[in-house]
Write an enzyme that holds these catalytic residues in place. Structure first.
Site, mmCIF file in Angstrom:
data_model
loop_
_atom_site.group_PDB
_atom_site.id
_atom_site.type_symbol
_atom_site.label_atom_id
_atom_site.label_comp_id
_atom_site.label_asym_id
_atom_site.label_seq_id
_atom_site.Cartn_x
_atom_site.Cartn_y
_atom_site.Cartn_z
ATOM 1 N N HIS A 26 0.038 6.925 9.445
ATOM 2 C CA HIS A 26 -1.134 6.476 10.205
ATOM 3 C C HIS A 26 -2.135 5.780 9.285
ATOM 4 C CE1 HIS A 26 -4.417 7.161 13.307
ATOM 5 N NE2 HIS A 26 -5.146 7.022 12.205
ATOM 6 N N GLU A 27 -2.450 6.425 8.167
ATOM 7 C CA GLU A 27 -3.425 5.853 7.238
ATOM 8 C C GLU A 27 -2.863 4.628 6.520
ATOM 9 O OE1 GLU A 27 -6.402 6.744 7.349
ATOM 10 O OE2 GLU A 27 -6.125 8.553 8.549
#
Length: 235
Positions: A26-27
């Site tokens: 996600h990051e």
């Protein structure tokens, strides 16, 4: 729920490790889109990596998980990626950067949903109780549910969440500052998670948003929710 959660369960730890890996993705998605949008410093700062330690954030990775644990939930950690918004070529790149994280969660959700499809034959929804599923089946179903939950939760336009990041470039700058800086920004963020911890709020999210999406994806929504609860030791 804390008292009933078996933290010695290998399945629970597998879910926690799987969650950390998906948080990393996600990051990473945030960072990759930020880099493509003009923030060349993110590579210099080591932001384009799959090392989970790069994304550790005091609030999202430590404080909030402890709060969740004390409130009776599983301490699933989050992460954070710092983007130089002043280096992005256009304001709408900020929206793309924010949308990249939930988009990654949705992509993982769709990939995990493939083996869970009834026509794949991996799981017999009609004749086998969820409590009788194998650890692998429970793991995939739980991770699938959590990815959709993370995507939907992050898309809610609350300061510090990706949903607010998507719309913030189109808000007046003074309003952006007021909503994101203490004390109002902090109060809104904490207040949101307090509201989400309430049974009625979670029920609404499950029944009105998550379940219809899972059903549209060809999944048995009820089984996904039960699998998550079994994996966490809540039943």
């Amino acid at each position: 729920m804390v008292a009933r959660t078996d933290f010695h369960s290998p399945l629970l730890w597998a879910v926690l490790i799987g969650w950390i890996l998906t948080v990393t993705l996600h990051e990473f998605a945030h960072g990759l889109v930020g880099y493509l949008g003009g923030d060349y410093t993110i590579r210099e700062r080591g932001g384009l990596t799959l090392n989970p330690l790069q994304y550790v954030d005091p609030l999202m990775s430590i404080i909030l998980p402890i709060v969740f644990l004390l409130m009776g939930g599983i301490p699933l950690p989050g992460g954070a990626t710092y983007i130089r918004n002043d280096l992005l070529r256009r304001p709408w790149w900020r929206s793309l950067v924010s949308a990249a994280g939930p988009a990654m969660n949705l992509l993982i959700f769709l990939l995990l949903a493939i083996p869970l499809q009834p026509k794949m034959g991996w799981i017999d929804y009609d004749n086998v109780s969820v409590k009788q599923w194998t650890s692998a089946q429970l793991f995939v179903a739980t991770m699938c549910y959590l990815q959709l939950f993370a995507a939907v939760l992050n898309l809610i336009p609350v300061p510090s969440l990706d949903g607010f990041g998507i719309i913030s470039p189109f808000l007046p700058e003074d309003l952006q500052d007021k909503l994101t800086k203490p004390p109002l920004g902090t109060m809104l963020f904490i207040g949101f998670f307090i509201v989400m911890s309430r049974t009625q709020a979670r029920f609404y999210l499950d029944e009105k948003i998550l379940s219809p999406v899972m059903t549209a994806a060809g999944l048995d929504a009820g089984s996904m929710q039960v699998a998550m609860r079994v994996a966490f030791g809540w039943m």
